[in-house]
Design a protein around this motif. Sequence first.
Motif, PDB file in Angstrom:
ATOM      1  N   GLU A  14      49.451  52.940  42.737  1.00 18.54           N
ATOM      2  CA  GLU A  14      49.473  53.467  44.211  1.00 18.54           C
ATOM      3  C   GLU A  14      50.780  54.561  44.237  1.00 18.54           C
ATOM      4  O   GLU A  14      50.940  55.475  45.374  1.00 18.54           O
ATOM      5  N   THR A  15      51.633  54.747  43.215  1.00 17.15           N
ATOM      6  CA  THR A  15      52.747  55.569  43.216  1.00 17.15           C
ATOM      7  C   THR A  15      52.404  57.061  42.952  1.00 17.15           C
ATOM      8  O   THR A  15      52.628  57.784  43.747  1.00 17.15           O
ATOM      9  N   ASP A  16      51.499  57.018  41.706  1.00 19.53           N
ATOM     10  CA  ASP A  16      51.046  58.707  41.289  1.00 19.53           C
ATOM     11  C   ASP A  16      49.536  58.564  41.683  1.00 19.53           C
ATOM     12  O   ASP A  16      48.983  59.703  41.340  1.00 19.53           O
ATOM     13  N   GLY A  17      48.651  57.675  42.010  1.00 14.98           N
ATOM     14  CA  GLY A  17      47.286  57.897  42.577  1.00 14.98           C
ATOM     15  C   GLY A  17      46.417  57.705  41.168  1.00 14.98           C
ATOM     16  O   GLY A  17      45.154  58.003  41.283  1.00 14.98           O
ATOM     17  N   HIS A  18      47.170  57.564  39.895  1.00 17.67           N
ATOM     18  CA  HIS A  18      46.280  57.327  38.699  1.00 17.67           C
ATOM     19  C   HIS A  18      45.361  56.250  38.726  1.00 17.67           C
ATOM     20  O   HIS A  18      45.650  55.532  39.047  1.00 17.67           O
ATOM     21  N   ILE A  19      44.035  56.450  38.074  1.00 15.56           N
ATOM     22  CA  ILE A  19      43.300  55.381  38.186  1.00 15.56           C
ATOM     23  C   ILE A  19      42.516  55.258  36.848  1.00 15.56           C
ATOM     24  O   ILE A  19      42.178  56.096  36.193  1.00 15.56           O
ATOM     25  N   GLU A  20      42.582  54.079  36.287  1.00  8.68           N
ATOM     26  CA  GLU A  20      42.326  53.504  34.944  1.00  8.68           C
ATOM     27  C   GLU A  20      40.955  52.761  35.043  1.00  8.68           C
ATOM     28  O   GLU A  20      41.153  51.914  35.871  1.00  8.68           O
ATOM     29  N   ARG A  21      40.010  53.104  34.382  1.00  2.26           N
ATOM     30  CA  ARG A  21      38.648  52.655  34.447  1.00  2.26           C
ATOM     31  C   ARG A  21      38.419  51.904  33.428  1.00  2.26           C
ATOM     32  O   ARG A  21      38.680  52.037  32.081  1.00  2.26           O
ATOM     33  N   PHE A  22      37.778  50.538  33.514  1.00  4.20           N
ATOM     34  CA  PHE A  22      37.230  49.352  32.441  1.00  4.20           C
ATOM     35  C   PHE A  22      35.739  49.278  32.856  1.00  4.20           C
ATOM     36  O   PHE A  22      35.578  49.028  33.885  1.00  4.20           O
ATOM     37  N   ASP A  23      34.946  49.587  31.562  1.00  2.00           N
ATOM     38  CA  ASP A  23      33.562  49.294  31.917  1.00  2.00           C
ATOM     39  C   ASP A  23      32.782  48.953  30.948  1.00  2.00           C
ATOM     40  O   ASP A  23      33.558  48.390  29.838  1.00  2.00           O
ATOM     41  N   GLU A  24      31.743  48.915  30.578  1.00  3.94           N
ATOM     42  CA  GLU A  24      30.911  48.372  29.744  1.00  3.94           C
ATOM     43  C   GLU A  24      31.066  49.108  28.415  1.00  3.94           C
ATOM     44  O   GLU A  24      31.084  48.588  27.269  1.00  3.94           O
ATOM     45  N   LYS A  25      31.571  50.403  28.513  1.00  4.28           N
ATOM     46  CA  LYS A  25      31.742  51.116  27.289  1.00  4.28           C
ATOM     47  C   LYS A  25      33.166  50.690  26.559  1.00  4.28           C
ATOM     48  O   LYS A  25      33.236  50.705  25.223  1.00  4.28           O
ATOM     49  N   ASN A  26      33.976  49.953  27.258  1.00  5.37           N
ATOM     50  CA  ASN A  26      35.174  49.668  26.627  1.00  5.37           C
ATOM     51  C   ASN A  26      35.509  47.890  26.936  1.00  5.37           C
ATOM     52  O   ASN A  26      36.867  47.476  26.989  1.00  5.37           O
ATOM     53  N   GLY A  27      34.366  47.285  26.744  1.00  9.32           N
ATOM     54  CA  GLY A  27      34.481  45.834  26.795  1.00  9.32           C
ATOM     55  C   GLY A  27      33.988  44.991  27.787  1.00  9.32           C
ATOM     56  O   GLY A  27      33.721  43.711  27.504  1.00  9.32           O
ATOM     57  N   LEU A  28      33.807  45.517  28.870  1.00  6.12           N
ATOM     58  CA  LEU A  28      33.218  44.820  30.006  1.00  6.12           C
ATOM     59  C   LEU A  28      31.760  44.223  29.794  1.00  6.12           C
ATOM     60  O   LEU A  28      31.011  45.153  29.227  1.00  6.12           O
ATOM     61  N   VAL A  29      31.146  42.999  30.049  1.00  4.77           N
ATOM     62  CA  VAL A  29      29.928  42.769  29.748  1.00  4.77           C
ATOM     63  C   VAL A  29      28.909  42.943  30.697  1.00  4.77           C
ATOM     64  O   VAL A  29      27.824  43.190  30.585  1.00  4.77           O
ATOM     65  N   ASN A  30      29.391  43.442  31.829  1.00  8.29           N
ATOM     66  CA  ASN A  30      28.702  44.040  33.003  1.00  8.29           C
ATOM     67  C   ASN A  30      29.624  44.837  34.052  1.00  8.29           C
ATOM     68  O   ASN A  30      30.363  44.391  34.351  1.00  8.29           O
ATOM     69  N   ASN A  31      29.129  45.873  34.361  1.00  4.86           N
ATOM     70  CA  ASN A  31      30.059  46.635  35.446  1.00  4.86           C
ATOM     71  C   ASN A  31      29.932  46.257  36.900  1.00  4.86           C
ATOM     72  O   ASN A  31      30.788  46.721  37.690  1.00  4.86           O
ATOM     73  N   ARG A  32      29.198  45.279  37.208  1.00  9.15           N
ATOM     74  CA  ARG A  32      29.013  44.711  38.451  1.00  9.15           C
ATOM     75  C   ARG A  32      29.899  43.311  38.525  1.00  9.15           C
ATOM     76  O   ARG A  32      29.490  42.320  38.055  1.00  9.15           O
ATOM     77  N   ILE A  33      30.944  43.544  39.048  1.00 14.62           N
ATOM     78  CA  ILE A  33      32.012  42.529  39.318  1.00 14.62           C
ATOM     79  C   ILE A  33      31.956  41.811  40.621  1.00 14.62           C
ATOM     80  O   ILE A  33      31.959  42.416  41.892  1.00 14.62           O
ATOM     81  N   ALA A  34      31.911  40.546  40.837  1.00 15.03           N
ATOM     82  CA  ALA A  34      31.844  39.742  41.953  1.00 15.03           C
ATOM     83  C   ALA A  34      33.152  39.314  42.540  1.00 15.03           C
ATOM     84  O   ALA A  34      33.419  38.822  43.590  1.00 15.03           O
ATOM     85  N   VAL A  35      34.134  39.235  41.551  1.00 21.12           N
ATOM     86  CA  VAL A  35      35.377  38.629  41.985  1.00 21.12           C
ATOM     87  C   VAL A  35      36.432  38.684  40.775  1.00 21.12           C
ATOM     88  O   VAL A  35      36.223  39.038  39.625  1.00 21.12           O
ATOM     89  N   ILE A  36      37.729  39.008  41.255  1.00 23.17           N
ATOM     90  CA  ILE A  36      38.995  39.277  40.737  1.00 23.17           C
ATOM     91  C   ILE A  36      39.866  38.007  41.079  1.00 23.17           C
ATOM     92  O   ILE A  36      40.068  38.129  42.192  1.00 23.17           O
ATOM     93  N   ASN A  37      40.385  37.208  40.221  1.00 20.56           N
ATOM     94  CA  ASN A  37      41.443  36.444  40.778  1.00 20.56           C
ATOM     95  C   ASN A  37      42.662  36.163  39.733  1.00 20.56           C
ATOM     96  O   ASN A  37      42.274  36.798  38.352  1.00 20.56           O
ATOM     97  N   GLU A  38      43.590  35.478  40.107  1.00 20.71           N
ATOM     98  CA  GLU A  38      44.763  35.190  39.117  1.00 20.71           C
ATOM     99  C   GLU A  38      45.214  34.040  38.952  1.00 20.71           C
ATOM    100  O   GLU A  38      45.063  33.147  40.171  1.00 20.71           O
TER     101      GLU A  38
END
Length: 277
Positions: A223-247
């Motif tokens: 949020e400080t510099d506006g940089h966006i890092e992307r994670f998708d099927e090309k670098n390890g995700l099993v699917n690009n459609r994400i339903a939930v993110i939790n901690e």
Amino acid sequence: GGIMLNQKNMESFTVLDSFKMVSSIIHDDNTIYVGTDSYGLGIYDRKTGKTRLLNSRNSGLPGNNIVSMCRCGDEIWMAVYTKGLCSFNTRTEKIETYSLEAHDELYVDNNKTWVVVNDNQGRIWVGGPSLFIFSRETKKFSKVEGLGSRFISSISFKENTAYISTRNSGICTVDMNSLNITGEYNLASMKGFPENDVRYVYKDSHDNLWFSTQTTGLHLLNETDGHIERFDEKNGLVNNRIAVINEDDAGNLWIGTMNGLHYYSYSSRRKTNGKRQ
């Protein structure tokens, strides 16, 4: 369909196939409450192993499409699609329904609720075609103005800011006291923003802003510099459609996709996944 209970040794699962099309889960020491999309509210007694299903035929539920749930004390709050906001008292099992359509005649689809979140200030935030704040004390709704026709897909809180993802206008931030819009992240306001159809947003304890979109996977926004890092099927995700993110309590991320579950460890910067077979 159904849910799986993970045993403490993290090596085995117990399958509960009594509940299908599971949308949300809330638990305490003795009971697991399961929101289902089409079948109503499931209740699993951990001590006896017995299950029950409350629906519009055998209870006061106004409909069976429970798409989101949150807890506030003894009450489970539910977004029941096309029916509005419902509460379920876990002690008395009393069900109450609160319609949003009566609040604003210009928005006749307001009962198409999609997400409910407890802000721990005695209020339930309700998202759908509009964003409303429900006071548990007065039993009345307040509408967050200025959002126009944005369909709310998820809500995350950090300190005094609410992060709101939408299906057609990216992400906006709202001051939780004034209820004014304080910021926007979308194609129009930010260079490199992937798309405006944002399905989930999560502000974690490390002050990172994570979000997922309909087609482009998981993103980490600075949020400080506006940089966006992307994670998708090309670098390890099993699917690009994400339903939930939790901690979890240790500060690690759990990322649910349409084809499996990812675990992200901040301490080791390690990602693992469990792909659905």
